[in-house]
Enzyme design. Structure first.
Site, short mmCIF file in Angstrom:
data_model
loop_
_atom_site.label_atom_id
_atom_site.label_comp_id
_atom_site.label_asym_id
_atom_site.label_seq_id
_atom_site.Cartn_x
_atom_site.Cartn_y
_atom_site.Cartn_z
N GLU A 136 4.68 -0.88 -3.66
CA GLU A 136 5.38 0.64 -3.36
C GLU A 136 4.96 1.77 -4.18
O GLU A 136 5.60 2.98 -4.21
CB GLU A 136 6.86 0.67 -3.35
CG GLU A 136 7.31 -0.73 -2.42
CD GLU A 136 7.17 -0.16 -0.96
OE1 GLU A 136 7.76 0.63 -0.51
OE2 GLU A 136 6.66 -0.98 -0.06
N HIS A 189 14.17 1.07 -3.79
CA HIS A 189 13.31 1.34 -4.88
C HIS A 189 14.09 1.39 -6.20
O HIS A 189 15.04 1.93 -6.44
CB HIS A 189 12.38 2.50 -4.50
CG HIS A 189 11.34 2.30 -3.63
ND1 HIS A 189 11.01 3.61 -2.76
CD2 HIS A 189 10.46 1.33 -3.02
CE1 HIS A 189 10.33 3.26 -1.68
NE2 HIS A 189 9.98 1.71 -1.92
N CYS A 224 11.82 11.23 -5.25
CA CYS A 224 10.70 10.60 -3.97
C CYS A 224 9.65 11.56 -3.56
O CYS A 224 8.68 11.40 -3.16
CB CYS A 224 11.76 10.42 -2.80
SG CYS A 224 12.72 8.91 -2.98
#
Length: 448
Positions: A174, A250, A371
């Site tokens: 990720e 996450h 993000c």
């Protein structure tokens, strides 16, 4: 300072919408089918970039991807002209069309994992695009991401680009959303911190029961090998499975680090005390002094952290050595989070300033300030080798605002994804953007 941490924010794409595609991301699924405003989303992101540039931080732009992804639709059997492919997908598989229309590349924390030259064996900055294998709509990103990164960081003497890891569940990667780095100075060797959700080949590690653990230990280890990192300057930690099940998909939703500081929740990691002790020991060996700021669950719960995105913030180093924390407006309106933040910046610790941004369009899809950015530590010489057209300044800000206002819709809902003119609008906009950012041909439609 002879090195800097530059932030490259994802420019929100013209197809920004709320399809609720990300299972495990509470905000994404909770706002499914809401009406989106792509123009507002892109302008909100640009304001953040320009504001941080004006404060003296190194700031760049990462281009969005072509959407709808017609090539992906053709790969799974839809045929005809581009318009026919979209029409058939809208009729037969609207969920797949939505996935192929996602603007999720805005969240560039997932674009790649980056190791600075101070840490790598060959003394180059290394980039590995994330395969994002856990979600179909994101798994198609890495080929274009790799081309864009190479167009931005083109000097092979200074930058090394790897292929994404095998697109298979055992190597689910990720990107920087599960990676951070601690150091004394950016141009000195640091400790790279990889956080994983599960171990694909080792059953001793617990797994979440409700939501998927997207990052594997094996993927993190593979990236460390590819980047030529030294074992004594790498730390691996597992996310708390219960915290993943609470919506922390996450690591950057439950902790954030910069320089020698880790700002984290008390329920971030398995065996948390051991993890912090290892970080402290290894950073000391690298010449730094580790500082952990742990937020008690009694003051801010995991649910409040997920709701406000307190930890999906940016920590930025100021000239005086102190840190500014960049948070979304949701932190300000979440009472206990705002109370905690004000106590934090007045405590005499390393974080002494708060900067709040309205990022509602991104937040409703589950992406906050952290993000939206990919961090790249660069020396002065490496920064000079970056494609200058992607670095924020007054002229680029004005140009990109005009570009967004020219090409973007101010309303987009699920039914609009079937409109073939949306693809034409996107391609027209991106073709112009590659000229603005001097990227060359990076999109499939430009190869024809």
């Amino acid at each position: 300072m002879s090195a800097f941490e530059a932030n490259f924010d994802g420019l929100v794409g013209p197809t920004h919408n709320y399809a609720g595609l990300s299972f495990g991301n509470v905000a994404s699924t909770g706002n499914q089918n809401a009406v989106a405003n792509p123009k507002q989303a892109a302008l909100q992101g640009l304001v953040k970039m320009k504001t941080l540039h004006d404060l003296g931080f190194k700031q760049g732009v990462l281009a969005p991807h072509e959407r709808p992804n017609v090539a992906a639709l053709r790969q799974i059997g839809f045929t005809g002209t581009d318009a026919q492919v979209i029409a058939r997908a809208a009729k037969e598989a609207p969920a797949i069309l939505a996935a192929c229309s996602s603007a999720s590349t805005m969240w560039t924390a997932n674009a790649a994992t980056v190791s600075p030259s101070a840490d790598t064996a060959d003394r180059r900055v290394h980039f590995t695009p994330a395969n994002l294998n856990n979600k179909f709509h994101r798994s198609v990103e890495h080929p274009t991401t790799g081309r864009i990164l190479k167009a931005m960081f083109a000097d092979e003497a200074r930058f090394a680009h790897h292929m994404a890891l095998p697109a298979q569940m055992h190597f689910g990667d990720e990107g920087a959303a599960n990676h951070t780095r601690f150091c004394h100075e950016y141009d000195q060797p640091g400790v790279e911190f990889f956080v994983f959700g599960q171990a694909a080949f080792d059953s001793r590690y617990p797994k979440p029961a409700k939501f998927p653990a997207r990052q594997t230990l094996e993927a993190s280890q593979a990236v460390a090998r590819l980047h030529g990192l030294r074992d004594e300057l790498v730390v691996y930690a597992q996310q708390d499975p219960d915290t993943i099940d609470a919506g922390v998909f996450h690591n950057d939703v439950i902790s954030v680090g910069n320089r020698n500081v880790l700002f984290h929740h008390e329920k971030s990691f398995v065996n948390q005390a051991q993890v912090l002790a290892e970080l402290d020991r290894k950073l000391a060996a690298a010449g730094g002094k580790f500082v952990a700021i742990e937020v008690p669950d009694a003051e801010v719960s995991v649910a409040e952290a997920v709701k406000s995105y307190l930890f999906n913030s940016q920590l930025l180093s100021k000239a005086d050595g102190k840190l500014i924390i960049v948070v979304p407006d949701e932190c300000r309106v979440t009472e206990r989070v705002w109370t905690y933040l004000n106590k934090l910046v007045n405590s005499g610790g390393p974080i002494d300033e708060i900067k709040v941004f309205d990022l509602k369009q991104s937040m409703q899809n589950g992406g906050g300030p952290a993000c939206l950015r990919l961090r790249v530590a660069l020396s002065e010489a490496e920064l000079a080798a970056v494609n200058p057209a992607v670095l924020m300044n007054d002229q680029l800000f004005a140009t990109l605002n005009a570009w967004v206002n020219k090409h973007y819709r101010d309303r987009l809902e699920a039914a609009d994804l079937a409109d073939p003119s949306l693809l034409t609008e996107c391609r027209t906009a991106l073709d112009e953007l590659t000229q603005i950012l001097k990227l060359g041909s990076v999109y499939p439609f430009q190869f024809c």
